[in-house]
Design an enzyme around this catalytic site. Structure first.
Site, short mmCIF file in Angstrom:
data_model
loop_
_atom_site.label_atom_id
_atom_site.label_comp_id
_atom_site.label_asym_id
_atom_site.label_seq_id
_atom_site.Cartn_x
_atom_site.Cartn_y
_atom_site.Cartn_z
N PHE A 163 -6.82 -15.67 -5.72
CA PHE A 163 -6.90 -14.43 -4.86
C PHE A 163 -8.26 -14.36 -3.96
CE2 PHE A 163 -8.91 -13.89 -8.71
CZ PHE A 163 -10.19 -13.16 -8.51
N CYS A 164 -8.24 -13.37 -2.98
CA CYS A 164 -9.56 -13.32 -2.05
C CYS A 164 -9.33 -11.97 -1.63
CB CYS A 164 -9.29 -14.59 -1.14
SG CYS A 164 -8.07 -14.48 -0.13
N THR A 165 -10.09 -11.84 -0.81
CA THR A 165 -10.56 -10.19 -0.12
C THR A 165 -9.13 -9.66 0.49
OG1 THR A 165 -12.71 -10.76 0.17
CG2 THR A 165 -11.86 -8.73 1.06
N CYS A 174 -7.21 -17.41 0.12
CA CYS A 174 -6.44 -17.91 -1.10
C CYS A 174 -5.23 -18.54 -0.38
CB CYS A 174 -6.36 -16.77 -2.24
SG CYS A 174 -5.73 -15.38 -1.67
N ILE A 201 -7.03 -8.69 -2.21
CA ILE A 201 -7.66 -7.63 -3.24
C ILE A 201 -7.64 -6.19 -2.56
CG2 ILE A 201 -9.70 -6.82 -4.34
CD1 ILE A 201 -10.80 -9.69 -4.24
#
Length: 310
Positions: A177-179, A184, A206
């Protein structure tokens, strides 16, 4: 929402053969809609975060989606009371998110997208290896419970971290996952190329998880770092309590702001002993300009530039 400003994080991996020619008309579309922020263009697609009124964001999105290649451009929204960006910029890049590994192309191969509503079930599986693909200072602010922190300073370090720590024959399921989803997504393309079979990534990142998953069901712990003047947002997408050091860009909390090594706009406990005298003097001068402009109720002194940058 009562807040006047809409913040839109957007990206899409899509082949843009004419990305150089797109730069000027895209910048003009941002200016026409009074949009601030930065958008990146590359052969592999578009990425960035921008902000404006509701009308301005809708106008820019309509302009983008008039291009058949960008009709389904991914975007997430949050809201704030004040404009979180000072400038309007379009930059040309080799990559819209820099991994630095030739041949990694999410347009050709990508992992399995996981909708936010299905994310909790996936990462609760004990057989799933959960990796946070963001940088160390971002992870320190908040992350999913049980996530592995690669402790990377830049995304370029991610491939070496994977090679040194994980084996496709042993780690059968990997979730990342990433912002906002872009980092990702590219990481999943890299992982597939390294031989990992079951690779998953959080669709929309996220921020989309915050939008769609009720806080009482959340497996997130802390705030989420964002790349604008809000610095962080909470699960309800309201602005967090962190500031950011303008010298080293590190997020700083209330305790760090109380440190003797914190000087607004100049230094913080993370960098006070590493700054060169030249950098320190430049930061002091910059902060004086900002404070003077604020006292005179003038625009931010670095906020005048409208740029289309190579």
């Amino acid at each position: 929402m009562s807040q006047a400003i809409v913040v839109a994080a957007l990206y899409k991996f899509v082949t843009l053969e004419d990305y150089i020619e797109l730069r000027e008309p895209l910048l003009q579309a941002m200016l026409d809609n009074n949009v601030k922020g930065t958008l990146l263009l590359a052969h592999e697609g578009i990425n960035g975060t921008v902000s404006a009124t509701r009308e301005g964001i809708d106008g820019l999105l309509a302009w983008l989606r008039n291009d058949p290649r960008l009709v389904d451009v991914d975007h997430k929204e949050s809201y704030c009371d004040e404009q979180p960006f000072y400038r309007t910029k379009v930059k040309l890049k080799k990559e819209i998110v820099t991994l630095g590994v030739p041949g990694v192309d999410p347009n050709q191969a990508v992992g399995t997208y996981v909708e936010p509503k299905d994310w909790n079930a996936l990462i609760s599986d004990p057989e799933v290896l959960l990796i946070d693909t963001r940088n160390d200072y971002e992870v320190a602010i908040g992350t999913f419970k049980g996530a592995i922190d690669p402790k990377t300073e830049t995304f370029r370090e991610f491939p070496e971290y994977i090679k040194a720590n994980f084996d496709p024959s042993k780690h059968k399921k990997v979730a990342m996952f990433c912002t906002g989803g872009i980092r990702c997504e590219k990481a999943s393309s890299y992982m597939l190329g390294e031989g990992f079979d079951a690779v998953y990534h959080l669709k929309g990142g996220i921020l989309k998880y915050f939008e769609e998953v009720p806080q009482e069901e959340s497996l997130w712990d802390g705030d989420c770092f964002v790349f604008d003047n809000r610095v962080t947002v909470r699960h309800d997408l309201s602005e967090g309590e962190y500031d950011q050091c303008h010298a080293c860009r590190h997020p700083i909390n209330a305790q760090e702001r109380a440190s003797e090594h914190y000087s607004p706009g100049v230094s913080c406990p993370h960098c006070w002993d590493t700054l060169s005298e030249k950098t320190r003097r430049s930061a002091i001068d910059r902060q004086k300009q900002i404070e003077l402009a604020k006292a005179r109720n003038l625009p931010h002194p670095i906020g005048y530039n409208y740029k289309a940058e190579a």
